[in-house]
Design a protein around this motif. Structure first.
Motif, PDB file in Angstrom:
ATOM      1  N   ARG B  70       0.824  -1.205   0.000  1.00  0.00           N
ATOM      2  CA  ARG B  70       0.000   0.000   0.000  1.00  0.00           C
ATOM      3  C   ARG B  70       0.859   1.257   0.000  1.00  0.00           C
ATOM      4  O   ARG B  70       0.648   2.183  -0.787  1.00  0.00           O
ATOM      5  N   CYS B  71       1.848   1.280   0.871  1.00  0.00           N
ATOM      6  CA  CYS B  71       2.738   2.447   0.937  1.00  0.00           C
ATOM      7  C   CYS B  71       3.508   2.606  -0.379  1.00  0.00           C
ATOM      8  O   CYS B  71       3.690   3.725  -0.867  1.00  0.00           O
ATOM      9  N   SER B  72       3.957   1.479  -0.940  1.00  0.00           N
ATOM     10  CA  SER B  72       4.686   1.555  -2.214  1.00  0.00           C
ATOM     11  C   SER B  72       3.807   2.195  -3.278  1.00  0.00           C
ATOM     12  O   SER B  72       4.268   3.046  -4.049  1.00  0.00           O
ATOM     13  N   CYS B  73       2.545   1.789  -3.330  1.00  0.00           N
ATOM     14  CA  CYS B  73       1.647   2.335  -4.351  1.00  0.00           C
ATOM     15  C   CYS B  73       1.356   3.806  -4.101  1.00  0.00           C
ATOM     16  O   CYS B  73       1.166   4.571  -5.058  1.00  0.00           O
ATOM     17  N   VAL B  74       1.318   4.220  -2.831  1.00  0.00           N
ATOM     18  CA  VAL B  74       1.123   5.649  -2.545  1.00  0.00           C
ATOM     19  C   VAL B  74       2.288   6.450  -3.120  1.00  0.00           C
ATOM     20  O   VAL B  74       2.097   7.440  -3.831  1.00  0.00           O
ATOM     21  N   TYR B  75       3.514   5.999  -2.828  1.00  0.00           N
ATOM     22  CA  TYR B  75       4.694   6.765  -3.257  1.00  0.00           C
ATOM     23  C   TYR B  75       4.874   6.708  -4.772  1.00  0.00           C
ATOM     24  O   TYR B  75       5.171   7.725  -5.409  1.00  0.00           O
ATOM     25  N   PHE B  76       4.689   5.530  -5.350  1.00  0.00           N
ATOM     26  CA  PHE B  76       4.836   5.440  -6.801  1.00  0.00           C
ATOM     27  C   PHE B  76       3.681   6.150  -7.511  1.00  0.00           C
ATOM     28  O   PHE B  76       3.861   6.727  -8.583  1.00  0.00           O
ATOM     29  N   GLY B  77       2.500   6.108  -6.899  1.00  0.00           N
ATOM     30  CA  GLY B  77       1.368   6.855  -7.452  1.00  0.00           C
ATOM     31  C   GLY B  77       1.636   8.347  -7.432  1.00  0.00           C
ATOM     32  O   GLY B  77       1.306   9.075  -8.370  1.00  0.00           O
ATOM     33  N   PHE B  78       2.260   8.813  -6.351  1.00  0.00           N
ATOM     34  CA  PHE B  78       2.618  10.227  -6.253  1.00  0.00           C
ATOM     35  C   PHE B  78       3.602  10.602  -7.360  1.00  0.00           C
ATOM     36  O   PHE B  78       3.461  11.640  -8.029  1.00  0.00           O
ATOM     37  N   LEU B  79       4.606   9.736  -7.552  1.00  0.00           N
ATOM     38  CA  LEU B  79       5.602  10.008  -8.597  1.00  0.00           C
ATOM     39  C   LEU B  79       4.950  10.026  -9.975  1.00  0.00           C
ATOM     40  O   LEU B  79       5.179  10.942 -10.775  1.00  0.00           O
ATOM     41  N   LEU B  80       4.106   9.042 -10.219  1.00  0.00           N
ATOM     42  CA  LEU B  80       3.448   8.944 -11.529  1.00  0.00           C
ATOM     43  C   LEU B  80       2.533  10.140 -11.763  1.00  0.00           C
ATOM     44  O   LEU B  80       2.530  10.748 -12.842  1.00  0.00           O
ATOM     45  N   GLY B  81       1.759  10.497 -10.736  1.00  0.00           N
ATOM     46  CA  GLY B  81       0.868  11.648 -10.860  1.00  0.00           C
ATOM     47  C   GLY B  81       1.641  12.932 -11.103  1.00  0.00           C
ATOM     48  O   GLY B  81       1.262  13.772 -11.922  1.00  0.00           O
ATOM     49  N   GLY B  82       2.759  13.073 -10.401  1.00  0.00           N
ATOM     50  CA  GLY B  82       3.586  14.257 -10.587  1.00  0.00           C
ATOM     51  C   GLY B  82       4.159  14.338 -11.992  1.00  0.00           C
ATOM     52  O   GLY B  82       4.229  15.420 -12.585  1.00  0.00           O
ATOM     53  N   LEU B  83       4.559  13.182 -12.538  1.00  0.00           N
ATOM     54  CA  LEU B  83       5.121  13.170 -13.892  1.00  0.00           C
ATOM     55  C   LEU B  83       4.062  13.493 -14.936  1.00  0.00           C
ATOM     56  O   LEU B  83       4.380  14.022 -16.004  1.00  0.00           O
ATOM     57  N   MET B  84       2.811  13.193 -14.628  1.00  0.00           N
ATOM     58  CA  MET B  84       1.732  13.466 -15.594  1.00  0.00           C
ATOM     59  C   MET B  84       1.244  14.901 -15.523  1.00  0.00           C
ATOM     60  O   MET B  84       0.585  15.387 -16.442  1.00  0.00           O
TER      61      MET B  84
END
Lengths: 174, 171
Positions: B70-84
């Motif tokens: 869950r935490c991994s997906c939060v952080y990677f989701g943040f990175l992905l969202g930021g890149l978009m």
């Protein structure tokens, strides 16, 4: 126009809350949700900060809130580390034993070497080196997540009528 | 599509954080047999912010990541969202509170219902709820963070002796 209020006292309140949430057994379980307890301290620091504003003071900015959150994190790290070790000395590793019991009840297939490592970590005593290591680690983590909590606080409490922030555009290439 | 240097700084920091999360799984692949101490140090660093339960974590070649799924997906989701974000530059949330609720309620419900024994959280629910939270957080926080860094007049790519930004931080 009045000056903006001091940031240190709200940050101190936020840091103390952060420290208690992180040090009290079972309450620190909140930090397992992506450091929600630490971010809560930064968020509440902003809450206390914005309450000090009067109609005559200029509105607070995202930079102010980020600073309050980061300062809350620094103070929370210091107090939290002190409280954690005080709790360990007084009550023992209550949280660690609870987590171990929970893992045992889940009947997971954990190799004996892992159980030895868990038992060793539970029986590890308090040392000055572990205290300093914990303090340095907490200073980094608490500052980062306190800062994020401050930004979350700004997104909730930002003054009405403030335009949605646009990223500063680079100057045109000539 | 133009981005500011503060946006680049924020994305570099987010990427670094994500790399630190996958480091304990990658290091044994790069240096087989002998980096146990450095791998354990990564787990210790992230232990205050995650339960790191083996059954709830992603594994790469048999080695778990530094934080749970869950935490991994939060952080990677943040990175992905930021890149978009630069590609959806004109989008801004009209109500941050509603977006926070939209992002956090599914995750909170997944965790609480699992703890109460009403619903069993699976890897899929952890991925979905964590990613949703991370993506939403990036939409709200990245523009605010850019503005905040800009307000300190802090130049991240040059060394400044005056340190006036420290005075700005406290006052």
């Amino acid at each position: 126009m009045d000056q903006k209020p001091d940031k240190l006292i709200p940050a101190l309140y936020g840091g103390i809350i952060m420290a208690f949430v992180s040090a009290i057994p079972f309450l620190n379980f909140l930090n397992c949700f992506c450091c929600a307890g630490i971010m809560l301290g930064g968020f509440l620091g902003v809450f206390f900060y914005k309450n000090n504003f009067t109609p005559g003071t200029p509105p607070f900015t995202s930079g102010d809130c980020m600073a309050v959150g980061a300062l809350s994190g620094v103070m929370g790290a210091v107090f939290g580390t002190l409280l954690t070790f005080a709790s360990l000395l007084l009550f023992g590793n209550v949280m660690g034993e609870f987590m171990t019991e929970m893992i045992r009840n889940m009947e997971l297939e954990i190799p004996p070497e892992a159980w030895d490592a868990i038992d060793e970590s539970l029986s590890a005593g308090f040392t000055a080196f572990s205290f300093i290591l914990q303090l340095v680690s907490n200073l980094i983590l608490y500052t980062i997540f306190g800062l994020l909590g401050g930004l979350i606080g700004y997104s909730i409490y930002k003054p009405k009528g403030v335009p949605v922030p646009q990223a500063p555009m680079p100057p045109p290439v000539q | 599509m133009k981005v500011s240097k503060y946006y680049i700084l924020i994305m570099i920091l987010a990427l670094t954080w994500c790399l630190l999360i996958i480091a304990p799984a990658v290091i044994p692949q790069l240096y087989p047999g002998g980096q146990e101490a450095s791998v354990n140090s990564f787990y210790r660093i992230f232990s205050p912010i995650c339960h790191q339960l083996d059954s709830h974590s992603f594994h790469l070649s048999g080695q778990k990541l530094a934080v749970c799924a869950r935490c991994s997906c939060v952080y990677f989701g943040f990175l992905l969202g930021g890149l978009m974000l630069p590609f959806v530059a004109h989008y801004r949330s009209k109500s941050d509170i509603k977006l926070w609720l939209f992002a956090s309620v599914p995750m909170a419900a997944d965790v609480m219902l699992d703890l109460l024994g009403i619903h069993e959280a699976t890897t899929l629910t952890r991925i979905l709820t964590g990613s949703l939270f991370g993506l939403s957080a990036s939409v709200i926080l990245v523009p605010i963070a850019e503005e905040a860094i800009n307000s300190f007049h802090f130049s991240p790519f040059t060394f400044r002796r005056s340190f006036s930004w420290i005075k700005n931080l406290i006052n």
